[in-house]
Write a protein that holds these residues in place. Structure first.
Motif, PDB file in Angstrom:
ATOM      1  N   UNK A  21      63.510 162.084  22.820  1.00  0.00           N
ATOM      2  CA  UNK A  21      62.566 162.262  21.982  1.00  0.00           C
ATOM      3  C   UNK A  21      63.052 163.215  20.751  1.00  0.00           C
ATOM      4  N   UNK A  22      63.314 164.533  21.427  1.00  0.00           N
ATOM      5  CA  UNK A  22      63.874 165.595  20.464  1.00  0.00           C
ATOM      6  C   UNK A  22      65.180 165.130  19.711  1.00  0.00           C
ATOM      7  N   UNK A  23      66.045 164.275  20.194  1.00  0.00           N
ATOM      8  CA  UNK A  23      67.024 163.684  19.349  1.00  0.00           C
ATOM      9  C   UNK A  23      66.830 162.880  18.310  1.00  0.00           C
ATOM     10  N   UNK A  24      65.895 161.867  18.748  1.00  0.00           N
ATOM     11  CA  UNK A  24      65.124 161.098  17.551  1.00  0.00           C
ATOM     12  C   UNK A  24      64.282 161.681  16.856  1.00  0.00           C
ATOM     13  N   UNK A  25      63.752 162.963  16.894  1.00  0.00           N
ATOM     14  CA  UNK A  25      63.180 163.707  15.992  1.00  0.00           C
ATOM     15  C   UNK A  25      64.170 164.180  15.116  1.00  0.00           C
ATOM     16  N   UNK A  26      65.261 164.861  15.543  1.00  0.00           N
ATOM     17  CA  UNK A  26      66.396 165.395  14.861  1.00  0.00           C
ATOM     18  C   UNK A  26      66.987 164.264  13.867  1.00  0.00           C
ATOM     19  N   UNK A  27      67.191 163.038  14.308  1.00  0.00           N
ATOM     20  CA  UNK A  27      67.783 162.046  13.514  1.00  0.00           C
ATOM     21  C   UNK A  27      66.591 161.611  12.285  1.00  0.00           C
ATOM     22  N   UNK A  28      65.466 161.757  12.709  1.00  0.00           N
ATOM     23  CA  UNK A  28      64.513 161.566  11.530  1.00  0.00           C
ATOM     24  C   UNK A  28      64.642 162.494  10.636  1.00  0.00           C
ATOM     25  N   UNK A  29      64.481 163.605  10.775  1.00  0.00           N
ATOM     26  CA  UNK A  29      64.656 164.859   9.823  1.00  0.00           C
ATOM     27  C   UNK A  29      65.895 164.597   9.105  1.00  0.00           C
ATOM     28  N   UNK A  30      67.117 164.482   9.537  1.00  0.00           N
ATOM     29  CA  UNK A  30      68.412 164.079   9.014  1.00  0.00           C
ATOM     30  C   UNK A  30      68.331 162.953   8.014  1.00  0.00           C
ATOM     31  N   UNK A  31      67.624 161.905   8.448  1.00  0.00           N
ATOM     32  CA  UNK A  31      67.551 160.592   7.521  1.00  0.00           C
ATOM     33  C   UNK A  31      66.681 160.773   6.547  1.00  0.00           C
ATOM     34  N   UNK A  32      65.364 161.673   6.827  1.00  0.00           N
ATOM     35  CA  UNK A  32      64.427 162.182   5.614  1.00  0.00           C
ATOM     36  C   UNK A  32      65.113 162.921   4.575  1.00  0.00           C
ATOM     37  N   UNK A  33      65.814 163.830   4.944  1.00  0.00           N
ATOM     38  CA  UNK A  33      66.639 164.631   4.167  1.00  0.00           C
ATOM     39  C   UNK A  33      67.818 163.961   3.280  1.00  0.00           C
ATOM     40  N   UNK A  36      65.570 161.498   0.505  1.00  0.00           N
ATOM     41  CA  UNK A  36      65.239 162.436  -0.585  1.00  0.00           C
ATOM     42  C   UNK A  36      66.479 162.696  -1.541  1.00  0.00           C
ATOM     43  N   UNK A  37      67.523 162.792  -0.852  1.00  0.00           N
ATOM     44  CA  UNK A  37      68.686 163.260  -1.741  1.00  0.00           C
ATOM     45  C   UNK A  37      69.183 162.072  -2.439  1.00  0.00           C
ATOM     46  N   UNK A  38      69.144 161.035  -1.707  1.00  0.00           N
ATOM     47  CA  UNK A  38      69.596 159.777  -2.491  1.00  0.00           C
ATOM     48  C   UNK A  38      68.265 159.264  -3.436  1.00  0.00           C
ATOM     49  N   UNK A  39      67.250 159.492  -3.392  1.00  0.00           N
ATOM     50  CA  UNK A  39      66.208 159.037  -4.322  1.00  0.00           C
ATOM     51  C   UNK A  39      66.395 160.207  -5.735  1.00  0.00           C
ATOM     52  N   UNK A  40      66.808 161.383  -5.216  1.00  0.00           N
ATOM     53  CA  UNK A  40      66.858 162.180  -6.189  1.00  0.00           C
ATOM     54  C   UNK A  40      67.861 161.962  -7.112  1.00  0.00           C
ATOM     55  N   UNK A  41      69.170 161.439  -6.394  1.00  0.00           N
ATOM     56  CA  UNK A  41      70.195 161.202  -7.114  1.00  0.00           C
ATOM     57  C   UNK A  41      69.983 159.845  -7.889  1.00  0.00           C
ATOM     58  N   UNK A  42      69.388 158.830  -7.429  1.00  0.00           N
ATOM     59  CA  UNK A  42      68.953 157.582  -8.170  1.00  0.00           C
ATOM     60  C   UNK A  42      68.007 157.910  -9.359  1.00  0.00           C
ATOM     61  N   UNK A  43      67.287 158.917  -9.339  1.00  0.00           N
ATOM     62  CA  UNK A  43      66.481 159.338 -10.695  1.00  0.00           C
ATOM     63  C   UNK A  43      67.399 159.992 -11.732  1.00  0.00           C
ATOM     64  N   UNK A  44      68.456 160.824 -11.129  1.00  0.00           N
ATOM     65  CA  UNK A  44      69.390 161.419 -12.189  1.00  0.00           C
ATOM     66  C   UNK A  44      70.098 160.305 -12.830  1.00  0.00           C
ATOM     67  N   UNK A  45      70.632 159.250 -11.987  1.00  0.00           N
ATOM     68  CA  UNK A  45      71.319 158.300 -12.560  1.00  0.00           C
ATOM     69  C   UNK A  45      70.707 157.403 -13.545  1.00  0.00           C
ATOM     70  N   UNK A  46      69.396 157.071 -13.162  1.00  0.00           N
ATOM     71  CA  UNK A  46      68.557 156.410 -13.966  1.00  0.00           C
ATOM     72  C   UNK A  46      68.395 157.034 -15.346  1.00  0.00           C
ATOM     73  N   UNK A  47      68.073 158.191 -15.293  1.00  0.00           N
ATOM     74  CA  UNK A  47      67.828 159.059 -16.591  1.00  0.00           C
ATOM     75  C   UNK A  47      69.174 159.267 -17.413  1.00  0.00           C
ATOM     76  N   UNK A  48      70.305 159.456 -16.841  1.00  0.00           N
ATOM     77  CA  UNK A  48      71.603 159.453 -17.281  1.00  0.00           C
ATOM     78  C   UNK A  48      71.823 157.936 -17.985  1.00  0.00           C
ATOM     79  N   UNK A  49      71.594 156.816 -17.444  1.00  0.00           N
ATOM     80  CA  UNK A  49      71.752 155.705 -17.929  1.00  0.00           C
ATOM     81  C   UNK A  49      70.915 155.375 -19.167  1.00  0.00           C
ATOM     82  N   UNK A  50      69.601 156.087 -19.226  1.00  0.00           N
ATOM     83  CA  UNK A  50      68.752 155.818 -20.306  1.00  0.00           C
ATOM     84  C   UNK A  50      69.384 156.771 -21.702  1.00  0.00           C
ATOM     85  N   UNK A  51      69.876 157.700 -21.307  1.00  0.00           N
ATOM     86  CA  UNK A  51      70.351 158.527 -22.198  1.00  0.00           C
ATOM     87  C   UNK A  51      71.801 157.752 -22.923  1.00  0.00           C
TER      88      UNK A  51
END
Length: 135
Positions: A21-33, A36-51
């Motif tokens: 369970x501890x190992x799975x919680x750690x994996x969930x935390x890593x995947x969540x991070x 979030x990073x991938x979604x932020x990058x997608x938002x940046x790419x979308x804004x860049x494409x719009x410009x």
């Protein structure tokens, strides 16, 4: 099998399950991070494409309307009306999108992502507006 042996086996299984369970919680935390990073990058790419689309000369390649995604249209609406508070249905009407419940629910999900990414804020339940930064 006596009671002591049974308790020892139960404790061993408990310890192994706790470690899993501890190992799975750690994996969930890593995947969540990572998500979030991938979604932020997608938002940046979308804004860049719009410009880039807005700077492209007319007649060269596809027009902005052809390449717009719903996300781009949503971001554009909030950028153009940075002080306006939108309800999802009002946003759909503003963008000329269908106002059926399944479409509204998809947009609610999209707006939730934009809130988590820090682009939008929710001044009230079901209301969204562009996040303003006081610096």
């Amino acid at each position: 099998m006596n009671v002591c042996e049974l308790l020892r086996l139960l404790q061993t299984e408990h310890d192994e399950t706790t470690a899993r369970a501890d190992s799975l919680r750690e994996q969930i935390e890593q995947l969540t991070t990572a998500l979030a990073e991938a979604e932020a990058r997608l938002a940046e790419l979308t804004a860049t494409r719009k410009v880039i689309d807005s700077l492209a000369l007319p007649g060269h390649g596809q027009t902005s309307a052809e390449t717009d995604t719903v996300y781009q249209r949503i971001v554009t609406a909030f950028n153009e009306h940075s002080q306006k508070v939108f309800r999802v249905r009002d946003l759909h009407e503003h963008l000329g999108l269908p106002t059926d419940e399944p479409s509204i629910n998809v947009t609610r999900s999209r707006l939730g992502r934009l809130v988590r990414q820090g682009f939008l804020e929710q001044p009230g339940r079901g209301r969204h507006q562009k996040r303003t930064y006081n610096g």
